[in-house]
Write a protein that holds these residues in place. Structure first.
Motif, PDB file in Angstrom:
ATOM      1  N   ASN A   1       0.813  -1.216   0.000  1.00 62.76           N
ATOM      2  CA  ASN A   1       0.000   0.000   0.000  1.00 62.76           C
ATOM      3  C   ASN A   1       0.848   1.269   0.000  1.00 62.76           C
ATOM      4  OD1 ASN A   1      -2.468  -1.329  -0.085  1.00 62.76           O
ATOM      5  ND2 ASN A   1      -2.617  -1.459   2.155  1.00 62.76           N
ATOM      6  N   GLN A   2       2.146   1.127   0.192  1.00 66.59           N
ATOM      7  CA  GLN A   2       3.012   2.294   0.107  1.00 66.59           C
ATOM      8  C   GLN A   2       3.034   2.776  -1.343  1.00 66.59           C
ATOM      9  OE1 GLN A   2       6.884   2.042   2.125  1.00 66.59           O
ATOM     10  NE2 GLN A   2       6.257   0.028   2.892  1.00 66.59           N
ATOM     11  N   PRO A   3       2.791   4.054  -1.576  1.00 72.78           N
ATOM     12  CA  PRO A   3       2.705   4.541  -2.960  1.00 72.78           C
ATOM     13  C   PRO A   3       4.023   4.488  -3.728  1.00 72.78           C
ATOM     14  CG  PRO A   3       2.656   6.374  -1.399  1.00 72.78           C
ATOM     15  CD  PRO A   3       2.538   5.123  -0.585  1.00 72.78           C
ATOM     16  N   ASP A   4       5.139   4.451  -3.023  1.00 72.09           N
ATOM     17  CA  ASP A   4       6.435   4.520  -3.699  1.00 72.09           C
ATOM     18  C   ASP A   4       7.237   3.225  -3.614  1.00 72.09           C
ATOM     19  OD1 ASP A   4       6.850   4.614  -0.997  1.00 72.09           O
ATOM     20  OD2 ASP A   4       8.506   6.063  -1.104  1.00 72.09           O
ATOM     21  N   TYR A   5       6.570   2.112  -3.315  1.00 72.29           N
ATOM     22  CA  TYR A   5       7.345   0.879  -3.100  1.00 72.29           C
ATOM     23  C   TYR A   5       8.106   0.449  -4.356  1.00 72.29           C
ATOM     24  CZ  TYR A   5       4.089  -2.254  -5.577  1.00 72.29           C
ATOM     25  OH  TYR A   5       3.344  -2.887  -6.529  1.00 72.29           O
ATOM     26  N   GLY A   6       7.588   0.810  -5.532  1.00 69.47           N
ATOM     27  CA  GLY A   6       8.263   0.415  -6.771  1.00 69.47           C
ATOM     28  C   GLY A   6       9.607   1.072  -6.967  1.00 69.47           C
ATOM     29  N   SER A   7       9.831   2.185  -6.289  1.00 64.43           N
ATOM     30  CA  SER A   7      11.106   2.904  -6.417  1.00 64.43           C
ATOM     31  C   SER A   7      12.125   2.475  -5.373  1.00 64.43           C
ATOM     32  CB  SER A   7      10.871   4.417  -6.311  1.00 64.43           C
ATOM     33  OG  SER A   7      10.342   4.755  -5.039  1.00 64.43           O
ATOM     34  N   LEU A   8      11.720   1.582  -4.468  1.00 62.85           N
ATOM     35  CA  LEU A   8      12.626   1.129  -3.416  1.00 62.85           C
ATOM     36  C   LEU A   8      13.663   0.159  -3.982  1.00 62.85           C
ATOM     37  CD1 LEU A   8      10.059   0.512  -0.527  1.00 62.85           C
ATOM     38  CD2 LEU A   8      11.502   2.537  -0.910  1.00 62.85           C
ATOM     39  N   SER A   9      14.752  -0.004  -3.268  1.00 61.45           N
ATOM     40  CA  SER A   9      15.821  -0.906  -3.699  1.00 61.45           C
ATOM     41  C   SER A   9      15.363  -2.363  -3.613  1.00 61.45           C
ATOM     42  CB  SER A   9      17.059  -0.708  -2.821  1.00 61.45           C
ATOM     43  OG  SER A   9      16.799  -1.150  -1.497  1.00 61.45           O
ATOM     44  N   LEU A  10      16.120  -3.244  -4.238  1.00 66.52           N
ATOM     45  CA  LEU A  10      15.802  -4.666  -4.200  1.00 66.52           C
ATOM     46  C   LEU A  10      15.820  -5.174  -2.759  1.00 66.52           C
ATOM     47  CD1 LEU A  10      15.290  -7.368  -5.688  1.00 66.52           C
ATOM     48  CD2 LEU A  10      17.786  -7.644  -5.807  1.00 66.52           C
ATOM     49  N   GLU A  11      16.774  -4.717  -1.970  1.00 66.68           N
ATOM     50  CA  GLU A  11      16.868  -5.152  -0.566  1.00 66.68           C
ATOM     51  C   GLU A  11      15.648  -4.703   0.237  1.00 66.68           C
ATOM     52  OE1 GLU A  11      20.161  -5.358   3.014  1.00 66.68           O
ATOM     53  OE2 GLU A  11      20.460  -3.979   1.324  1.00 66.68           O
ATOM     54  N   GLN A  12      15.212  -3.473   0.037  1.00 70.73           N
ATOM     55  CA  GLN A  12      14.037  -2.970   0.747  1.00 70.73           C
ATOM     56  C   GLN A  12      12.779  -3.716   0.336  1.00 70.73           C
ATOM     57  OE1 GLN A  12      14.762   1.138  -0.483  1.00 70.73           O
ATOM     58  NE2 GLN A  12      14.972   1.756   1.664  1.00 70.73           N
ATOM     59  N   GLN A  13      12.657  -4.013  -0.958  1.00 72.54           N
ATOM     60  CA  GLN A  13      11.496  -4.774  -1.425  1.00 72.54           C
ATOM     61  C   GLN A  13      11.531  -6.203  -0.894  1.00 72.54           C
ATOM     62  OE1 GLN A  13      10.168  -4.502  -5.496  1.00 72.54           O
ATOM     63  NE2 GLN A  13      11.229  -2.558  -5.825  1.00 72.54           N
ATOM     64  N   PHE A  14      12.715  -6.802  -0.844  1.00 75.24           N
ATOM     65  CA  PHE A  14      12.831  -8.163  -0.316  1.00 75.24           C
ATOM     66  C   PHE A  14      12.405  -8.198   1.152  1.00 75.24           C
ATOM     67  CE2 PHE A  14      14.971 -12.037   1.099  1.00 75.24           C
ATOM     68  CZ  PHE A  14      14.718 -12.902   0.039  1.00 75.24           C
ATOM     69  N   ASP A  15      12.785  -7.168   1.884  1.00 77.35           N
ATOM     70  CA  ASP A  15      12.371  -7.062   3.292  1.00 77.35           C
ATOM     71  C   ASP A  15      10.855  -6.961   3.405  1.00 77.35           C
ATOM     72  OD1 ASP A  15      14.539  -7.303   5.009  1.00 77.35           O
ATOM     73  OD2 ASP A  15      15.230  -5.271   4.600  1.00 77.35           O
ATOM     74  N   GLY A  16      10.277  -6.008   2.676  1.00 76.72           N
ATOM     75  CA  GLY A  16       8.855  -5.731   2.825  1.00 76.72           C
ATOM     76  C   GLY A  16       7.949  -6.783   2.238  1.00 76.72           C
ATOM     77  N   PHE A  17       8.343  -7.343   1.094  1.00 74.17           N
ATOM     78  CA  PHE A  17       7.490  -8.311   0.406  1.00 74.17           C
ATOM     79  C   PHE A  17       7.656  -9.737   0.934  1.00 74.17           C
ATOM     80  CE2 PHE A  17       6.894  -5.453  -3.409  1.00 74.17           C
ATOM     81  CZ  PHE A  17       5.518  -5.486  -3.380  1.00 74.17           C
TER      82      PHE A  17
END
Length: 624
Positions: free
Chosen positions: A330-346
């Motif tokens: 639901n974060q509007p900017d998650y697509g711009s996050l780094s691979l590491e940040q996305q791996f953490d959150g997803f």
């Protein structure tokens, strides 16, 4: 159905098609001196009507062509004729000063208009259409014709080499040049408007095509990883030790190896094992996700959507995982996050909340692009986070590329192995042949096995060879061809030679289809590729004929390559020879087809671009 376009051998070697509008725009940006030299070197000019009477090479003659013509060709040709006539008269005697300036100016104008005509004529030959006649361009060109008449009448009265008052002539020449500049500016604006219209139409057509493609794909794929569906599970009695080793690793609560890397050469059956375990774990209702890397699509060769796809797979099997994942999504900017940040959150945070065993399959890791460091970054991220999610097991397959093998050997918690270590022999290939050719005489099976044994356990070689043997009408000749050289490259050559008629036209069409299929950014179906093809009826015929190396279920299923090594073969001129695929030509055909779709979209609902109007025809020779 889009109209068929003729593609001669000459046209087939054209660079990616440029619109007439872009050509016109470019024509006005050419170097002035180059155009003057070109005009001096060519007196004949572009295709035109007969030269006008030299007593009237001006406004009246050009205006007549305005009234008779319905496009830009007639008035532009008339303008060239008039300019040619004036230049011929003015060069009868040597002139100096302003007269020399006039001749140079006229030659530049002629070269500019000739260049426009040449570009327009080239595009007309390709797409069979002519440029429309814009009213603003017509008005500016008529003004130029009037000024040409004025200059002509003024120079007729000259009595000396230097002419009448040179200052008066200079003022007229400046006015004449300003009028020509206004014409070119008007043409620029016309071109810019038309280019924008074409872009808008192309965007609309692309949206329609994409919606159709997404609708067609929605029932056959949950995510972008549709390209993994071509794999089959292991045949009964094959890869027994390998499958047992993977099961034991996954179930061993005391094992410190969170990752199991099966690294072996191309075609050995790694993805088949991956598919087998995928289906087995799915039947056991394990919390499991699979990502298949492939160079055949833009999205599956990078890590851009790796985390979101894997997370969606996990979420489809566990509601708690889905709830935690949605908070991050639901974060509007998650697509711009780094691979590491996305791996953490997803992945990491939802798995921590579950405290449940999960399995992640990363298939064909070597197909992940590493030119921009995607593969290195992915391996680093996974390694750094494994300790935080001890219940996660990661099963990886791939070729033993140097960077992958070094990472697997030196990273703690990773078991690295291959088929020879697990199985000890190539008996599985023999079992595969025995099952595929079970209705054949044992003597023929033995001959096939003797040949395949030289392939050193390459399952994909055995699969294609068996496909070809089951389809051929001359088994002995096929066995002789297969035994000449036991390599995948030779096998692909045999498959193409045996499947496509030997006449040049048939083979040229087959290469065209392969060029389009390989140039696609993501796999499209037969019906979808046909809408973009200059020869739509040939698509299904070629794909059907190449069933041993191209895979699809029906006309609405994506066309897939049987193996990554097929792309490597086809895109290497040294390996494929006459079957060499030039991706640039594939992009040209696809772009040309998109322009056709845009044109039909511009025509309105009656163009029926949403309907599949192409019908199946056989045999192959009738299709081309």
């Amino acid at each position: 159905m889009p109209p068929k376009r003729k593609h001669s051998a000459e046209a087939a070697n054209l660079p990616p098609k440029r619109s007439r509008l872009s050509n016109l725009l470019e024509s006005h940006e050419r170097d002035d001196e180059d155009q003057i030299v070109a005009s001096e070197a060519s007196v004949s000019g572009p295709p035109s009507s007969s030269y006008p009477d030299t007593s009237n090479p001006h406004e009246d003659y050009i205006s007549q062509n305005f009234n008779e013509g319905t496009d830009l060709f007639s008035p532009l040709r008339a303008t060239c004729d008039a300019l040619q006539a004036v230049i011929r008269m003015e060069t009868e005697s040597i002139k100096n000063g302003e007269w020399a300036r006039l001749i140079k100016m006229l030659r530049f104008h002629l070269a500019t208009v000739e260049n426009q005509l040449v570009k327009l004529d080239e595009d007309r030959k390709i797409d069979g259409s002519t440029p429309p006649f814009d009213s603003a361009v017509k008005e500016s060109l008529q003004s130029y014709a009037s000024k040409l008449k004025d200059i002509y009448n003024f120079t007729k009265d000259k009595e000396t080499d230097t002419g009448p008052n040179s200052g008066v002539l200079g003022k007229r020449l400046q006015d004449f040049e300003d009028t020509f500049a206004n014409y070119t500016k008007t043409l620029h604006l016309f071109v810019a408007r038309r280019v924008e219209q074409m872009r808008n139409s192309l965007s609309q057509a692309g949206s329609v095509l994409m919606n159709n493609a997404m609708n067609a794909h929605s029932s056959r794929a949950e995510d972008i990883n549709v390209y993994g569906v071509q794999h089959r599970q292991c045949l009964p009695g094959t890869r027994i030790k390998t499958l047992d080793a993977i099961r034991h690793w996954e179930n061993d609560e005391n094992s410190t190896d969170q990752m199991f890397c099966l690294l072996d050469f191309a075609g050995s059956g790694k993805s088949t094992v991956s598919k087998h375990m995928d289906l087995e774990w799915d039947r056991g209702r394990k919390l499991m996700a699979r990502f298949f890397f492939s160079r055949d699509t833009a999205e599956t060769m990078s890590t851009k959507r790796f985390c979101s796809v894997v997370a969606n797979k996990f979420a489809s099997r566990d509601e708690t995982f889905k709830e935690v994942m949605r908070e991050f999504e639901n974060q509007p900017d998650y697509g711009s996050l780094s691979l590491e940040q996305q791996f953490d959150g997803f992945i990491v945070d939802p798995l921590k909340a579950l405290n449940r065993r999960a399995i992640l399959i990363i298939d064909a890791l070597d197909e992940c692009d590493n030119d921009h460091g995607h593969r290195d970054r992915l391996l680093e991220v996974i390694s750094n986070h494994l300790s935080a999610i001890p219940h996660l097991r990661v099963f990886v397959t791939g070729r033993p590329e140097l960077d992958i093998k070094q990472w697997a050997i030196t990273t703690a918690g990773v078991r690295c192995t291959n088929f020879f270590e697990l199985e000890g022999n190539n008996d599985d290939v023999g079992r595969y042949i025995e099952q595929r050719l079970r209705n054949w005489p044992s003597s023929l099976q033995a001959r096939v096995y003797d040949i395949v044994e030289r392939a050193e356990g390459v399952f994909i070689w055995a699969r294609i060879a068996c496909d070809l043997l089951c389809k051929t009408k001359d088994v002995q000749a096929m066995l002789a061809s297969l035994s000449e050289e036991v390599t995948l490259d030779h096998l692909y050559t045999i498959a193409l030679e045996q499947s496509i008629p030997k006449d040049k036209h048939s083979r040229r069409v087959a290469v065209m289809v392969l060029e389009m299929v390989l140039a696609l950014q993501r796999p499209l179906s037969v019906a979808e590729v046909a809408q973009l093809s200059p020869n739509p009826e040939a698509i299904e015929a070629v794909v059907n004929s190449l069933g041993s190396i191209l895979l699809y279920k029906d006309r609405d299923d994506p066309i897939r390559l049987i193996h990554a090594t097929l792309r490597e073969y086809l895109t290497s001129a040294t390996k494929s020879g006459p079957w060499f695929v030039q991706l640039g030509r594939g992009h040209y055909f696809l772009a040309s087809g998109c322009i056709d779709l845009a044109t039909r979209a511009e025509q309105g609902p009656g163009s029926d671009i949403e309907e599949d109007t192409f019908k199946r025809k056989e045999p192959f020779t009738e299709m081309i």
